[in-house]
Scaffold this motif. Structure first.
Motif, PDB file in Angstrom:
ATOM      1  N   ASN A  72       0.939  -1.223  -0.273  1.00  0.00           N
ATOM      2  CA  ASN A  72       0.025   0.042  -0.127  1.00  0.00           C
ATOM      3  C   ASN A  72       0.841   1.263  -0.003  1.00  0.00           C
ATOM      4  OD1 ASN A  72      -2.191  -1.871   0.136  1.00  0.00           O
ATOM      5  ND2 ASN A  72      -2.536  -1.324   2.146  1.00  0.00           N
ATOM      6  N   VAL A  73       1.846   1.281   0.748  1.00  0.00           N
ATOM      7  CA  VAL A  73       2.901   2.307   0.708  1.00  0.00           C
ATOM      8  C   VAL A  73       3.524   2.655  -0.824  1.00  0.00           C
ATOM      9  CG1 VAL A  73       4.927   3.380   1.753  1.00  0.00           C
ATOM     10  CG2 VAL A  73       3.245   2.357   3.421  1.00  0.00           C
ATOM     11  N   ALA A  74       3.767   1.670  -1.366  1.00  0.00           N
ATOM     12  CA  ALA A  74       4.697   1.545  -2.425  1.00  0.00           C
ATOM     13  C   ALA A  74       3.489   2.355  -3.557  1.00  0.00           C
ATOM     14  CB  ALA A  74       4.863   0.347  -2.837  1.00  0.00           C
ATOM     15  N   ALA A  75       2.111   1.799  -3.373  1.00  0.00           N
ATOM     16  CA  ALA A  75       1.405   2.322  -4.184  1.00  0.00           C
ATOM     17  C   ALA A  75       1.061   3.831  -4.306  1.00  0.00           C
ATOM     18  CB  ALA A  75       0.006   1.646  -4.198  1.00  0.00           C
ATOM     19  N   GLN A  76       0.933   4.322  -3.022  1.00  0.00           N
ATOM     20  CA  GLN A  76       0.901   5.624  -2.871  1.00  0.00           C
ATOM     21  C   GLN A  76       2.328   6.494  -3.137  1.00  0.00           C
ATOM     22  OE1 GLN A  76      -1.554   7.466  -1.499  1.00  0.00           O
ATOM     23  NE2 GLN A  76      -0.566   9.263  -2.069  1.00  0.00           N
ATOM     24  N   VAL A  77       3.397   6.001  -3.111  1.00  0.00           N
ATOM     25  CA  VAL A  77       4.682   6.564  -3.486  1.00  0.00           C
ATOM     26  C   VAL A  77       4.602   6.811  -5.092  1.00  0.00           C
ATOM     27  CG1 VAL A  77       7.129   6.387  -3.440  1.00  0.00           C
ATOM     28  CG2 VAL A  77       6.172   6.083  -1.377  1.00  0.00           C
ATOM     29  N   LEU A  78       4.231   5.563  -5.842  1.00  0.00           N
ATOM     30  CA  LEU A  78       4.253   5.610  -7.065  1.00  0.00           C
ATOM     31  C   LEU A  78       3.236   6.454  -7.827  1.00  0.00           C
ATOM     32  CD1 LEU A  78       4.493   1.727  -7.431  1.00  0.00           C
ATOM     33  CD2 LEU A  78       6.115   3.306  -8.434  1.00  0.00           C
ATOM     34  N   SER A  79       2.078   6.959  -6.947  1.00  0.00           N
ATOM     35  CA  SER A  79       1.416   7.722  -7.466  1.00  0.00           C
ATOM     36  C   SER A  79       1.917   9.265  -7.504  1.00  0.00           C
ATOM     37  CB  SER A  79      -0.022   7.860  -6.702  1.00  0.00           C
ATOM     38  OG  SER A  79       0.092   8.208  -5.350  1.00  0.00           O
ATOM     39  N   GLU A 165       0.166  19.240   3.240  1.00  0.00           N
ATOM     40  CA  GLU A 165      -0.931  19.178   2.084  1.00  0.00           C
ATOM     41  C   GLU A 165      -1.412  17.742   2.148  1.00  0.00           C
ATOM     42  OE1 GLU A 165       0.223  18.042  -2.387  1.00  0.00           O
ATOM     43  OE2 GLU A 165       0.403  20.150  -1.940  1.00  0.00           O
ATOM     44  N   THR A 166      -2.712  17.802   2.014  1.00  0.00           N
ATOM     45  CA  THR A 166      -3.534  16.307   2.023  1.00  0.00           C
ATOM     46  C   THR A 166      -3.627  15.738   0.661  1.00  0.00           C
ATOM     47  OG1 THR A 166      -4.994  17.185   3.997  1.00  0.00           O
ATOM     48  CG2 THR A 166      -5.768  15.267   2.534  1.00  0.00           C
ATOM     49  N   ALA A 167      -3.236  14.636   0.605  1.00  0.00           N
ATOM     50  CA  ALA A 167      -3.064  13.943  -0.923  1.00  0.00           C
ATOM     51  C   ALA A 167      -4.173  13.074  -0.820  1.00  0.00           C
ATOM     52  CB  ALA A 167      -1.681  13.191  -1.031  1.00  0.00           C
ATOM     53  N   THR A 168      -4.568  12.906  -1.936  1.00  0.00           N
ATOM     54  CA  THR A 168      -5.770  11.576  -2.340  1.00  0.00           C
ATOM     55  C   THR A 168      -4.998  10.411  -2.180  1.00  0.00           C
ATOM     56  OG1 THR A 168      -6.924  12.922  -3.960  1.00  0.00           O
ATOM     57  CG2 THR A 168      -7.214  10.848  -3.881  1.00  0.00           C
ATOM     58  N   ALA A 169      -5.421   9.299  -1.183  1.00  0.00           N
ATOM     59  CA  ALA A 169      -4.946   8.046  -1.227  1.00  0.00           C
ATOM     60  C   ALA A 169      -4.825   7.540  -2.569  1.00  0.00           C
ATOM     61  CB  ALA A 169      -5.581   7.355  -0.122  1.00  0.00           C
ATOM     62  N   ALA A 170      -3.956   6.556  -2.655  1.00  0.00           N
ATOM     63  CA  ALA A 170      -3.822   5.885  -3.948  1.00  0.00           C
ATOM     64  C   ALA A 170      -4.604   4.427  -3.975  1.00  0.00           C
ATOM     65  CB  ALA A 170      -2.275   5.433  -4.338  1.00  0.00           C
ATOM     66  N   ALA A 171      -5.085   4.054  -5.070  1.00  0.00           N
ATOM     67  CA  ALA A 171      -5.616   2.819  -5.213  1.00  0.00           C
ATOM     68  C   ALA A 171      -4.747   1.795  -4.363  1.00  0.00           C
ATOM     69  CB  ALA A 171      -5.974   2.421  -6.817  1.00  0.00           C
ATOM     70  N   LEU A 172      -5.426   1.206  -3.650  1.00  0.00           N
ATOM     71  CA  LEU A 172      -4.306   0.195  -2.692  1.00  0.00           C
ATOM     72  C   LEU A 172      -4.355  -1.099  -3.294  1.00  0.00           C
ATOM     73  CD1 LEU A 172      -5.053   1.833   0.726  1.00  0.00           C
ATOM     74  CD2 LEU A 172      -3.305   2.480  -0.908  1.00  0.00           C
ATOM     75  N   GLY A 173      -3.855  -1.371  -4.263  1.00  0.00           N
ATOM     76  CA  GLY A 173      -3.650  -2.672  -4.926  1.00  0.00           C
ATOM     77  C   GLY A 173      -4.949  -3.874  -4.993  1.00  0.00           C
ATOM     78  N   ASP A 174      -4.771  -4.856  -5.151  1.00  0.00           N
ATOM     79  CA  ASP A 174      -5.825  -6.005  -5.374  1.00  0.00           C
ATOM     80  C   ASP A 174      -6.186  -6.705  -4.262  1.00  0.00           C
ATOM     81  OD1 ASP A 174      -3.422  -7.400  -4.953  1.00  0.00           O
ATOM     82  OD2 ASP A 174      -3.008  -7.977  -7.004  1.00  0.00           O
ATOM     83  N   GLY A 175      -5.433  -6.293  -2.927  1.00  0.00           N
ATOM     84  CA  GLY A 175      -6.051  -6.955  -1.649  1.00  0.00           C
ATOM     85  C   GLY A 175      -5.554  -8.183  -1.666  1.00  0.00           C
TER      86      GLY A 175
END
Length: 312
Positions: A72-79, A165-175
């Motif tokens: 999940n953290v990686a997904a946010q960083v990639l965004s 700054e508030t960021a939009t949470a990234a899509a958090l993978g496929d679960g």
């Protein structure tokens, strides 16, 4: 040129490894931004905003970030990655888990465990268990880096006034991964990687009972954290989270006392940057003496109780 530091935190405060990573990021040149990805972690974001040298804090809030799952953290960083020239993680268990996912997805080489920034694209990192230092030049447009925290001073926790700054949470993978639970070891002692004084024991202590009986009084007197060699951990004398060395934790306290530790190369790689090293061993040829500032050729079962008695 802007660097993004991925903060380690407990959703309430910033962990010390983040401060060292901020220092490394500042040396890369340009502004330093900090990502706090957590759940109900506004307090941690505000703490990050106070760190000296930080220009902006990006706060991403989602339930999936509560436990710091690497996916999940990686997904946010990639965004956020397209806006940054450098992305830096502390070289901790969490950072080493997330950073390769980011580097692989971006199709860039990861620069691991840096101990010095020479320029914006050139870094030093230890190899061969710290017996050699490699100078590495990264030519990718986005540099994904893990930072050996003992190689950099901590940034000041006050003096900063960064905007949050508030960021939009990234899509958090496929679960495919989810947090199931954790066992937290609680201790009144300082955290091993942040302690100013560490007393470590080796296989020579002989048993878990003797390990606790001999090491605990000295640690109590000094207000120190307790560490152990891999041999002591493998023998069951101490838990895994106390292991110091190449496959354990990398430490650099003001004072490191090694009792009954011979000084295998893997152990030395984890503690040889300590400011003052004291070695106690019955073997005059023990490798630990080659890097010790003070060496005592003695039986630790006599020397340590005597040392404690002298401090009464």
């Amino acid at each position: 040129m802007t660097a993004l530091v991925i903060a380690e935190h407990d959703n309430a405060s910033i962990k010390g490894a983040t401060l060292n990573t901020v220092t490394a990021a500042a040396q890369c040149g340009g502004d330093v931004h900090v990502l706090v990805a957590g759940h109900n972690a506004a307090a941690a974001a505000q703490a990050a905003a106070q760190i000296a040298g930080v220009a902006k804090v990006i706060h991403a809030d989602a339930a999936g970030f509560e436990h710091g799952l690497a996916e999940n953290v990686a997904a946010q960083v990639l965004s956020l990655a397209p806006g940054y020239s450098h992305i830096l993680f502390p070289a901790t268990a969490s950072g080493k888990n997330a950073a390769p996912r980011v580097a692989a997805t971006l199709d860039v080489g990861q620069v691991s465990d840096i101990t010095k920034v020479i320029s914006a694209d050139t870094f030093e990192r230890p190899i061969y268990a710290g017996n050699a230092i490699a100078t590495v030049q990264a030519t990718d447009d986005t540099k994904v880096i893990t930072v050996r925290t003992t190689g950099f001073d901590s940034a000041a926790t006050t003096g900063g006034s960064a905007a949050v700054e508030t960021a939009t949470a990234a899509a958090l993978g496929d679960g495919k991964s989810e947090f199931k639970g954790s066992e937290i070891a609680k201790s009144d002692r300082p955290e091993l990687t942040a302690a100013k004084i560490i007393v470590s024991g080796g296989r020579a202590l002989g048993s878990a009972e003797k390990f606790n009986e001999v090491m605990t009084p000295l640690a109590d007197k000094l207000g120190a954290a307790i560490g152990a060699s891999r041999a002591a951990v493998d023998a069951g004398y101490a838990p895994n989270d106390l292991q110091v060395g190449q496959t354990g934790k990398i430490v650099a306290p003001q004072l490191y006392i090694a009792a009954g530790i011979s000084g295998a190369i893997q152990h030395l790689a984890g503690m040889k940057d300590s400011k003052v090293i004291v070695a106690i061993n019955t073997d005059p040829e023990a490798p630990i003496f080659s890097i010790a500032d003070y060496g005592l050729e003695a039986d630790l079962f006599n020397a340590l109780p005597e040392l404690v008695a002298k401090m009464q």
